[in-house]
Each structure stands twice: as structure tokens, then as C-alpha cells.
Design a protein around this motif. Structure first.
Motif, PDB file in Angstrom:
ATOM      1  N   ILE A  65       0.747  -1.112  -0.071  1.00 29.27           N
ATOM      2  CA  ILE A  65       0.019   0.024   0.082  1.00 29.27           C
ATOM      3  C   ILE A  65       0.870   1.172   0.153  1.00 29.27           C
ATOM      4  CG2 ILE A  65      -1.638   1.227   1.417  1.00 29.27           C
ATOM      5  CD1 ILE A  65      -2.935  -1.181   2.312  1.00 29.27           C
ATOM      6  N   ALA A  66       1.925   1.378   0.798  1.00 26.84           N
ATOM      7  CA  ALA A  66       2.803   2.561   0.819  1.00 26.84           C
ATOM      8  C   ALA A  66       3.382   2.666  -0.554  1.00 26.84           C
ATOM      9  CB  ALA A  66       4.087   2.141   1.881  1.00 26.84           C
ATOM     10  N   ASP A  67       3.565   1.572  -1.368  1.00 25.00           N
ATOM     11  CA  ASP A  67       4.131   1.574  -2.478  1.00 25.00           C
ATOM     12  C   ASP A  67       3.035   1.935  -3.629  1.00 25.00           C
ATOM     13  OD1 ASP A  67       6.044   1.593  -4.638  1.00 25.00           O
ATOM     14  OD2 ASP A  67       5.996  -0.742  -4.835  1.00 25.00           O
ATOM     15  N   ASN A  68       2.193   2.810  -3.147  1.00 28.36           N
ATOM     16  CA  ASN A  68       1.048   3.180  -3.906  1.00 28.36           C
ATOM     17  C   ASN A  68       0.408   2.046  -4.653  1.00 28.36           C
ATOM     18  OD1 ASN A  68      -0.482   4.923  -5.093  1.00 28.36           O
ATOM     19  ND2 ASN A  68       0.608   5.543  -7.074  1.00 28.36           N
ATOM     20  N   SER A  69       0.360   1.149  -3.945  1.00 27.03           N
ATOM     21  CA  SER A  69      -0.511  -0.223  -4.135  1.00 27.03           C
ATOM     22  C   SER A  69      -0.004  -0.762  -5.731  1.00 27.03           C
ATOM     23  CB  SER A  69      -2.004  -0.147  -4.307  1.00 27.03           C
ATOM     24  OG  SER A  69      -2.475   0.332  -3.006  1.00 27.03           O
ATOM     25  N   SER A  70       1.386  -0.751  -5.658  1.00 26.63           N
ATOM     26  CA  SER A  70       1.968  -1.459  -6.873  1.00 26.63           C
ATOM     27  C   SER A  70       1.731  -0.797  -8.255  1.00 26.63           C
ATOM     28  CB  SER A  70       1.859  -2.890  -6.891  1.00 26.63           C
ATOM     29  OG  SER A  70       2.153  -3.564  -5.772  1.00 26.63           O
ATOM     30  N   SER A  71       1.260   0.602  -8.212  1.00 23.54           N
ATOM     31  CA  SER A  71       0.861   1.278  -9.294  1.00 23.54           C
ATOM     32  C   SER A  71       2.196   1.741 -10.284  1.00 23.54           C
ATOM     33  CB  SER A  71      -0.139   2.445  -9.092  1.00 23.54           C
ATOM     34  OG  SER A  71       0.320   3.549  -9.915  1.00 23.54           O
ATOM     35  N   ALA A  72       2.048   1.373 -11.531  1.00 21.43           N
ATOM     36  CA  ALA A  72       3.248   2.111 -12.339  1.00 21.43           C
ATOM     37  C   ALA A  72       2.836   2.920 -13.503  1.00 21.43           C
ATOM     38  CB  ALA A  72       3.997   0.861 -12.786  1.00 21.43           C
ATOM     39  N   LYS A  73       1.947   2.280 -14.591  1.00 19.71           N
ATOM     40  CA  LYS A  73       1.362   2.666 -15.731  1.00 19.71           C
ATOM     41  C   LYS A  73       0.156   2.082 -15.989  1.00 19.71           C
ATOM     42  CE  LYS A  73       5.570   4.767 -16.899  1.00 19.71           C
ATOM     43  NZ  LYS A  73       5.548   6.201 -17.277  1.00 19.71           N
ATOM     44  N   TYR A  74      -0.554   2.736 -16.859  1.00 21.89           N
ATOM     45  CA  TYR A  74      -1.981   2.182 -17.337  1.00 21.89           C
ATOM     46  C   TYR A  74      -2.061   2.452 -18.999  1.00 21.89           C
ATOM     47  CZ  TYR A  74      -3.670   7.040 -16.246  1.00 21.89           C
ATOM     48  OH  TYR A  74      -3.733   8.088 -16.126  1.00 21.89           O
ATOM     49  N   VAL A  75      -2.848   1.840 -19.505  1.00 21.73           N
ATOM     50  CA  VAL A  75      -3.456   2.055 -20.747  1.00 21.73           C
ATOM     51  C   VAL A  75      -4.846   2.096 -21.201  1.00 21.73           C
ATOM     52  CG1 VAL A  75      -2.969   1.543 -23.088  1.00 21.73           C
ATOM     53  CG2 VAL A  75      -1.237   0.745 -21.341  1.00 21.73           C
ATOM     54  N   ILE A  76      -5.410   3.110 -21.377  1.00 15.36           N
ATOM     55  CA  ILE A  76      -6.926   2.733 -21.766  1.00 15.36           C
ATOM     56  C   ILE A  76      -7.231   2.956 -23.425  1.00 15.36           C
ATOM     57  CG2 ILE A  76      -7.785   3.568 -19.443  1.00 15.36           C
ATOM     58  CD1 ILE A  76      -8.456   6.219 -20.652  1.00 15.36           C
ATOM     59  N   GLY A  77      -8.109   2.144 -23.790  1.00 19.13           N
ATOM     60  CA  GLY A  77      -8.354   2.228 -25.218  1.00 19.13           C
ATOM     61  C   GLY A  77      -9.781   1.620 -25.404  1.00 19.13           C
ATOM     62  N   GLY A  78     -10.053   1.162 -26.716  1.00 18.35           N
ATOM     63  CA  GLY A  78     -11.229   0.524 -27.044  1.00 18.35           C
ATOM     64  C   GLY A  78     -12.415   1.740 -27.202  1.00 18.35           C
ATOM     65  N   ARG A  79     -13.273   0.878 -26.887  1.00 20.60           N
ATOM     66  CA  ARG A  79     -14.651   1.947 -27.314  1.00 20.60           C
ATOM     67  C   ARG A  79     -15.369   2.199 -26.054  1.00 20.60           C
ATOM     68  NH1 ARG A  79     -20.143   0.450 -29.566  1.00 20.60           N
ATOM     69  NH2 ARG A  79     -19.964  -1.502 -28.997  1.00 20.60           N
ATOM     70  N   PRO A  80     -15.498   3.374 -25.771  1.00 18.79           N
ATOM     71  CA  PRO A  80     -16.127   3.835 -24.345  1.00 18.79           C
ATOM     72  C   PRO A  80     -17.630   3.637 -24.502  1.00 18.79           C
ATOM     73  CG  PRO A  80     -14.857   5.773 -25.315  1.00 18.79           C
ATOM     74  CD  PRO A  80     -14.705   4.608 -26.247  1.00 18.79           C
ATOM     75  N   MET A  81     -18.229   3.109 -23.490  1.00 20.73           N
ATOM     76  CA  MET A  81     -19.709   2.542 -23.630  1.00 20.73           C
ATOM     77  C   MET A  81     -20.360   3.191 -22.270  1.00 20.73           C
ATOM     78  SD  MET A  81     -20.171  -0.984 -25.236  1.00 20.73           S
ATOM     79  CE  MET A  81     -21.777  -1.136 -25.317  1.00 20.73           C
ATOM     80  N   ARG A  82     -21.681   3.341 -22.279  1.00 19.66           N
ATOM     81  CA  ARG A  82     -22.300   3.677 -20.896  1.00 19.66           C
ATOM     82  C   ARG A  82     -22.337   2.590 -20.086  1.00 19.66           C
ATOM     83  NH1 ARG A  82     -27.558   7.289 -22.126  1.00 19.66           N
ATOM     84  NH2 ARG A  82     -28.162   5.625 -20.561  1.00 19.66           N
ATOM     85  N   ALA A  83     -22.390   2.880 -18.970  1.00 18.81           N
ATOM     86  CA  ALA A  83     -22.293   1.589 -17.861  1.00 18.81           C
ATOM     87  C   ALA A  83     -23.526   0.991 -17.685  1.00 18.81           C
ATOM     88  CB  ALA A  83     -22.011   2.373 -16.417  1.00 18.81           C
TER      89      ALA A  83
END
Ligand code: MG
Length: 271
Positions: free
Chosen positions: A161-179
């Protein structure tokens, strides 16, 4: 939060400086619990917040939040009843199809994740999943690249948790849709590494429904008097086992209805 911090302010600040440097340089450090075996979850979030405050003081902008430990198996393994959270900065985002420089990462792994972007500021926490659906601007497929800044392969919950919950990078893509256009529980996801299938799963792998991550995140923030800002991006948690990656790998996550998201891994100058 029920626990009380065991660290002095200067100890939190020192850990924050060490994590900040490890993130910037891609270097590794000892588990905080090595020096402070009694370090608890409260301490861990204080360190995480102090790191994020350092980042923001240099002008970096927060994109939103990520959740970890969202599968039953991982929760049982770590003996916890709720997910962990970390912050996502805007500059951690890699464009869909883009390259991730692997040199500055220690032990990168990838997870397919269902992500949400919120419409407006959330005044209070979400009492149920329907209220989350109403507040979501769109659902979007994501790949999270997690990493660990520790020398030690063994990992304990407060250190992670102290290590920002193991976060490093992220990618988002595809086709956004309504929930409300899709059933997030039965939404199928297939992850490929170099064309080989490495994960097959569905949205329900994330707390039974990834909407639940947003509900719990909003409740957790409310406990500390905070709220989710409008436009927040929320990575709801790995829908399948994290897969290790190395230089040259290409990872594609295919989401039913939502489309594909892809990332390539390369050392500096290899792209
Ligand atoms: Mg994740």
C-alpha cells in the motif's frame, strides 16, 4: 480507519522521499516493514499520500484511483476484507498501442481491467451499485502495468500500500460505453501476450461486479473526508492473474463489446 499511525511525521516524510526517488529513478528499496515491523495500514496510506503530495507539488496531475486485491483469491491470500487503493497520475498513462519503457520498471506485470470515468464530483459516498452506474460517464477497457519498487520479492500488505498499491502505468483504449449499456459481471475479457492467450475472465472476477470497487473507493475516501472529483478515472482491479512482461512483449486485452487495448514493451531506444 480503525488503526492509528505508529510513525512520526519525519519518518513518513523520509519514506515518501525514498519512494519518490525509487519511482523517478527506477531504483529499488527495502520493505518499510523491515525497519518498522509494526507498520500498519494507516501508516501505509499516510506514506502513499505523502508521496502523492510530493508528485503534485511538482505540478503532476492526478487522473484518479486504482484498486488492488479485488479478487477473492488475492483477498484470502493477503487476509483482507477490502481492496487496497492507490492514486493514478495523468502522466502514468500510455496511449493505446503505445510503448512502455521497461528500463525504469523493476518487475512489471500486466492486468486487464475495467475502468470507469465519472461525470461529476461525487458529493457523498455511493450507497449502492445503481448510484455508481448513474454517476459513471463511460466504461472503458484498460491494461494496468503494475510494478514493485522493493528489492525483496516477498511482499506484505502495508508495504504494498505504501508503494502506491504497486501502481506504475496504465493504458486505456477500445470503445467507451455507458455503464447501463452492458452487463459488467458477464463482460468477457481475453488477454494475449505476443498473440498467446494468457488470461480469460469476466467482469465478475472483480468483487462480483467492478461497480463495487467504485462504491468501496467512495466509502473509503469519505472516511477521510475526501470525495471523488468529477472526471476521475478508476481502474477497478485486475480481472485476471497479473502476467509478467519483458522487453519486446506486446500485450493486447480484448473486451467484449468494448474493444481492444494494446501496449508494447521496449527498452529505451528500442522503439
Ligand atoms: Mg491492477
Amino acid at each position: 480507519m480503525s488503526e492509528h499511525s505508529t510513525l512520526r511525521l519525519e519518518e513518513i516524510a523520509r519514506f515518501a522521499a525514498e519512494f519518490d526517488a525509487a519511482h523517478s529513478k527506477g531504483s529499488t528499496l527495502d520493505l518499510p516493514t523491515k525497519k518498522f515491523p509494526d507498520l500498519n495500514i494507516e501508516d501505509a496510506y499516510l506514506i502513499q499520500n505523502a508521496v502523492a503530495a510530493r508528485w503534485k507539488s511538482r505540478g503532476r496531475k492526478q487522473a484518479g484511483y486504482k484498486a488492488g486485491l479485488t479478487s477473492r483469491a488475492k483477498m484470502e491470500q493477503m487476509n483482507v476484507g477490502k481492496p487496497t487503493f492507490g492514486v493514478l497520475m495523468k502522466d502514468m498513462c500510455i496511449p493505446d498501442g503505445g510503448g512502455c519503457e521497461i528500463d525504469r520498471l523493476s518487475r512489471p506485470r500486466v492486468e486487464p481491467e475495467i475502468a470507469f470515468v465519472l461525470k461529476e464530483d461525487v458529493a457523498d459516498h455511493f450507497p449502492n451499485e445503481q448510484e455508481v452506474i448513474d454517476a459513471v460517464d463511460y466504461v472503458v477497457p484498460a491494461i494496468e502495468i503494475i510494478d514493485s519498487r522493493f528489492r525483496d520479492y516477498k511482499l506484505d500488505l502495508p508495504s504494498a500500500i505504501a508503494d502506491n498499491s504497486s501502481s506504475a502505468k496504465y493504458v486505456i483504449g477500445g470503445r467507451p460505453m455507458r455503464a447501463d449499456e452492458i452487463d459488467l459481471r458477464t463482460l468477457g475479457i481475453v488477454m494475449l501476450k505476443n498473440g498467446t492467450q494468457v488470461g480469460v475472465t469476466a467482469g465478475a472476477a472483480v468483487l462480483g461486479n467492478p461497480l463495487r470497487t467504485v462504491m468501496l473507493l467512495s466509502q473509503w475516501l469519505a472516511e477521510s473526508g475526501e470525495h471523488l472529483p468529477g472526471g476521475s478515472l478508476i481502474l477497478t482491479g485486475g480481472a485476471s492473474e497479473a502476467v509478467p512482461v519483458s522487453s519486446g512483449d506486446v500485450v493486447c486485452a480484448r473486451f467484449q463489446d468494448l474493444g481492444d487495448v494494446l501496449v508494447r514493451f521496449a527498452g529505451k531506444g528500442e522503439e
